[in-house]
Motif scaffolding. Structure first.
Motif, PDB file in Angstrom:
ATOM      1  N   SER A  57     -11.605 -13.470   1.302  1.00  0.00           N
ATOM      2  CA  SER A  57     -10.832 -12.219   1.404  1.00  0.00           C
ATOM      3  C   SER A  57      -9.873 -12.125   0.226  1.00  0.00           C
ATOM      4  CB  SER A  57     -10.020 -12.173   2.713  1.00  0.00           C
ATOM      5  OG  SER A  57      -8.937 -13.087   2.652  1.00  0.00           O
ATOM      6  N   GLY A  58      -9.265 -10.959   0.068  1.00  0.00           N
ATOM      7  CA  GLY A  58      -8.245 -10.784  -0.966  1.00  0.00           C
ATOM      8  C   GLY A  58      -7.020 -11.634  -0.683  1.00  0.00           C
ATOM      9  N   THR A  59      -6.700 -11.773   0.594  1.00  0.00           N
ATOM     10  CA  THR A  59      -5.550 -12.596   0.980  1.00  0.00           C
ATOM     11  C   THR A  59      -5.819 -14.063   0.647  1.00  0.00           C
ATOM     12  OG1 THR A  59      -5.106 -11.056   2.781  1.00  0.00           O
ATOM     13  CG2 THR A  59      -4.032 -13.199   2.899  1.00  0.00           C
ATOM     14  N   THR A  83       3.963  -2.716  -1.488  1.00  0.00           N
ATOM     15  CA  THR A  83       2.577  -3.181  -1.578  1.00  0.00           C
ATOM     16  C   THR A  83       2.110  -3.524  -0.175  1.00  0.00           C
ATOM     17  OG1 THR A  83       1.125  -4.947  -2.459  1.00  0.00           O
ATOM     18  CG2 THR A  83       3.406  -5.538  -2.087  1.00  0.00           C
ATOM     19  N   PHE A  84       0.851  -3.956  -0.061  1.00  0.00           N
ATOM     20  CA  PHE A  84       0.344  -4.453   1.215  1.00  0.00           C
ATOM     21  C   PHE A  84       0.998  -5.807   1.512  1.00  0.00           C
ATOM     22  CE2 PHE A  84      -3.025  -6.699   3.700  1.00  0.00           C
ATOM     23  CZ  PHE A  84      -2.853  -5.978   4.858  1.00  0.00           C
ATOM     24  N   ALA A  86       0.099  -8.682   2.474  1.00  0.00           N
ATOM     25  CA  ALA A  86      -0.498  -9.955   2.040  1.00  0.00           C
ATOM     26  C   ALA A  86       0.117 -10.499   0.754  1.00  0.00           C
ATOM     27  CB  ALA A  86      -2.007  -9.794   1.853  1.00  0.00           C
ATOM     28  N   THR A  87       0.533  -9.605  -0.151  1.00  0.00           N
ATOM     29  CA  THR A  87       1.059 -10.041  -1.455  1.00  0.00           C
ATOM     30  C   THR A  87       2.249 -10.994  -1.284  1.00  0.00           C
ATOM     31  OG1 THR A  87       0.456  -7.827  -2.239  1.00  0.00           O
ATOM     32  CG2 THR A  87       1.694  -9.206  -3.758  1.00  0.00           C
ATOM     33  N   VAL A 136       1.105  -6.056  -8.709  1.00  0.00           N
ATOM     34  CA  VAL A 136       0.016  -5.405  -7.964  1.00  0.00           C
ATOM     35  C   VAL A 136      -0.418  -4.158  -8.736  1.00  0.00           C
ATOM     36  CG1 VAL A 136      -0.588  -4.273  -5.785  1.00  0.00           C
ATOM     37  CG2 VAL A 136       0.988  -6.223  -5.783  1.00  0.00           C
ATOM     38  N   ASP A 162      -2.624  -9.103  -8.719  1.00  0.00           N
ATOM     39  CA  ASP A 162      -3.199  -8.705  -7.426  1.00  0.00           C
ATOM     40  C   ASP A 162      -3.954  -7.396  -7.653  1.00  0.00           C
ATOM     41  OD1 ASP A 162      -3.864  -7.776  -4.915  1.00  0.00           O
ATOM     42  OD2 ASP A 162      -1.935  -8.248  -3.987  1.00  0.00           O
ATOM     43  N   ALA A 164      -6.430  -6.183  -5.823  1.00  0.00           N
ATOM     44  CA  ALA A 164      -7.183  -5.843  -4.602  1.00  0.00           C
ATOM     45  C   ALA A 164      -7.604  -4.378  -4.581  1.00  0.00           C
ATOM     46  CB  ALA A 164      -6.354  -6.165  -3.366  1.00  0.00           C
ATOM     47  N   GLN A 165      -6.780  -3.501  -5.223  1.00  0.00           N
ATOM     48  CA  GLN A 165      -7.066  -2.069  -5.155  1.00  0.00           C
ATOM     49  C   GLN A 165      -7.642  -1.514  -6.460  1.00  0.00           C
ATOM     50  OE1 GLN A 165      -3.565   0.000  -3.709  1.00  0.00           O
ATOM     51  NE2 GLN A 165      -3.238  -1.484  -2.061  1.00  0.00           N
ATOM     52  N   SER A 186     -10.068  -7.952  -3.667  1.00  0.00           N
ATOM     53  CA  SER A 186     -10.542  -7.891  -2.285  1.00  0.00           C
ATOM     54  C   SER A 186     -11.773  -7.010  -2.218  1.00  0.00           C
ATOM     55  CB  SER A 186      -9.443  -7.306  -1.405  1.00  0.00           C
ATOM     56  OG  SER A 186      -9.978  -6.891  -0.153  1.00  0.00           O
ATOM     57  N   LYS A 191     -11.838  -0.874  -0.170  1.00  0.00           N
ATOM     58  CA  LYS A 191     -11.474  -1.077  -1.583  1.00  0.00           C
ATOM     59  C   LYS A 191     -12.542  -0.479  -2.508  1.00  0.00           C
ATOM     60  CE  LYS A 191      -8.240  -3.850   0.106  1.00  0.00           C
ATOM     61  NZ  LYS A 191      -6.803  -3.834   0.008  1.00  0.00           N
ATOM     62  N   GLY A 199     -14.162 -10.057   2.189  1.00  0.00           N
ATOM     63  CA  GLY A 199     -14.569 -10.791   1.000  1.00  0.00           C
ATOM     64  C   GLY A 199     -13.524 -10.630  -0.079  1.00  0.00           C
TER      65      GLY A 199
HETATM   66  C1  LIG Z   1      -6.123  -5.225   0.649  1.00  0.00           C
HETATM   67  C2  LIG Z   1      -5.067  -5.913  -0.128  1.00  0.00           C
HETATM   68  C3  LIG Z   1      -4.887  -7.308  -0.074  1.00  0.00           C
HETATM   69  C4  LIG Z   1      -5.604  -8.187   0.915  1.00  0.00           C
HETATM   70  O1  LIG Z   1      -6.992  -8.143   0.866  1.00  0.00           O
HETATM   71  P1  LIG Z   1      -7.836  -8.578   2.162  1.00  0.00           P
HETATM   72  O2  LIG Z   1      -9.228  -8.690   1.644  1.00  0.00           O
HETATM   73  O3  LIG Z   1      -7.675  -7.519   3.183  1.00  0.00           O
HETATM   74  O4  LIG Z   1      -7.315  -9.886   2.628  1.00  0.00           O
HETATM   75  C5  LIG Z   1      -3.928  -7.890  -0.893  1.00  0.00           C
HETATM   76  N1  LIG Z   1      -3.171  -7.142  -1.714  1.00  0.00           N
HETATM   77  C6  LIG Z   1      -3.308  -5.802  -1.784  1.00  0.00           C
HETATM   78  C7  LIG Z   1      -2.451  -5.043  -2.741  1.00  0.00           C
HETATM   79  C8  LIG Z   1      -4.240  -5.131  -0.989  1.00  0.00           C
HETATM   80  O5  LIG Z   1      -4.350  -3.810  -1.046  1.00  0.00           O
END
Ligand SMILES: *Cc1c(COP(=O)(O)O)cnc(C)c1O
Length: 374
Positions: A57-59, A83-84, A86-87, A136, A162, A164-165, A186, A191, A199
């Motif tokens: 995953s992205g996390t 941000t989301f 997880a960061t 991010v 980061d 992810a997006q 991510s 995404k 993933g």
């Molecule tokens: C979605 C996202 C994540 C986490 O990704 P996951 O695959 O959902 O774990 C981390 N950082 C940002 C900025 C995100 O948008």
């Protein structure tokens, strides 16, 4: 109308996806099958990085990168508050301390002046050790890495992008996931490059970091499965998801173009709301198309109006991270006025490559009708 339409894309790639998945079912290679390695090679080539490691995953990609940098208790990691979750979450999971940084009013990405000030403050306080920055690429726009890398070099910090997006975005012809010491992305279904489940991936040009991250991804296992060289995760990407991503990667550039065409129509025609600012020489992946209202009251009424007209919307993000339950007591004295005002004023419009012209026009018309009336 859908905020995000995954079905149209699926119907486009369905025969190939089903053939690929069937071959995996027949082979029985569900874990680390050959599609995983093939995808890693293709991703390295796409983003122009020496090493790519897919993961769960992205996390987990963020977590693995911080573990590879040995981030731990007593360390400070600088992250935007807008941000989301997880960061910052991964920083706290390792016992380190996230330091929340302001965003730029126009790009929504990390503000380098505030970043520099906060690094100096932490150094002067002499309680935490500054170690890393996690910029991010919010909504698909790459952060200001020219300045970020200068700051990182000045204070000897590591940088994790980061992304992810932003997979598929570029800045001055450099692709997203090619910035910083490590980049993470991510493949969550919403995404820009997405699989059908969870993933993610990590990217670096540093062989030593790549080798560490490879160990961490699978329980610290090296060549011998039962010799564990360090602590790690069950951090693999499923073979099935890799095979799906191989099909989606083929159409990504075309989809990014379509997203940009839609964004340009929105930006040309929407009146009285602040539309996204894209700095010169940047192509956003437009994971989200986000606009600003004048204030929180206007946002509430326009969202009600659009909902009433069957136009779906979303708010990314209504609560900045320093205001989240888990952080709000510890960070009650920090002041991030732009972050807080943005959280009050922002919302996102439907954005996916398969939005129809008629849908786009309906959205624009409804917004202009509403803002003209107030
Ligand atoms: C979605 C996202 C994540 C986490 O990704 P996951 O695959 O959902 O774990 C981390 N950082 C940002 C900025 C995100 O948008």
């Amino acid at each position: 109308m859908k905020f995000l339409d995954l079905q149209t894309q699926y119907h486009r790639i369905k025969p190939n996806v089903l053939t690929n998945i069937d071959a995996i079912f027949e082979s029985g290679q569900f874990i680390m099958g050959k599609a995983v390695e093939e995808l890693e090679d293709k991703l390295s080539h796409y983003v122009n990085r020496k090493y790519t490691l897919t993961c769960s995953s992205g996390t987990d990609a963020l977590l693995i990168s911080l573990m590879a940098l040995d981030i731990t208790i007593g360390d400070a990691v600088f992250v935007p508050s807008f941000t989301f979750f997880a960061t910052a979450e991964v920083v706290s999971l390792l016992g380190a301390t996230p330091i929340f940084i302001e965003i730029e009013e126009d790009t929504f990405n990390i503000d380098c002046n505030h970043l520099n000030d906060e690094i100096k403050r932490v150094i002067n306080e002499n309680i935490l050790k500054p170690r890393a920055i996690i910029p991010v690429d919010l909504f698909g726009l790459i952060a200001n890495f020219d300045e970020i890398m200068d700051i990182a070099q000045k204070y000897d910090l590591k940088v994790i992008e980061d992304a992810a997006q932003s997979f598929g975005a570029s800045s001055k012809d450099k692709k997203s996931c090619s910035f910083g010491h490590i980049s993470t992305t991510s493949f969550y279904p919403t995404k820009p490059l997405a699989c059908y489940g969870d993933g993610g991936a990590l990217f670096t040009d540093d062989k030593e970091l790549f080798e560490k991250m490879t160990l961490i991804r699978i329980h610290g296992q090296g060549k011998n499965r039962y010799i564990h060289q360090r602590l790690g995760l069950t951090g693999r990407l499923d073979t099935i998801q890799a095979a799906i991503l191989l099909e989606k990667l083929k159409i990504l550039d075309e989809e990014i173009k379509l997203r940009n065409q839609i964004a340009n129509i929105y930006s040309d025609k929407i009146q009285n709301l602040k539309t996204p600012f894209i700095p010169e020489n940047n192509i956003s992946a437009y994971a989200q198309y986000s606009v600003l209202t004048a204030n929180i009251e206007q946002r509430k009424s326009i969202l009600e109006y659009l909902n009433h007209n069957n136009i779906p919307t979303a708010i990314y993000y209504p609560i900045p991270l320093h205001k989240q339950e888990i952080y709000k007591t510890k960070y009650q004295n920090i002041d991030l006025p732009i972050t807080e005002a943005t959280a009050d004023r922002i919302f996102s419009l439907p954005m996916h490559p398969y939005l129809k012209e008629e849908e786009i026009n309906n959205i624009i018309e409804a917004i202009n009708k509403f803002t003209y009336g107030v």
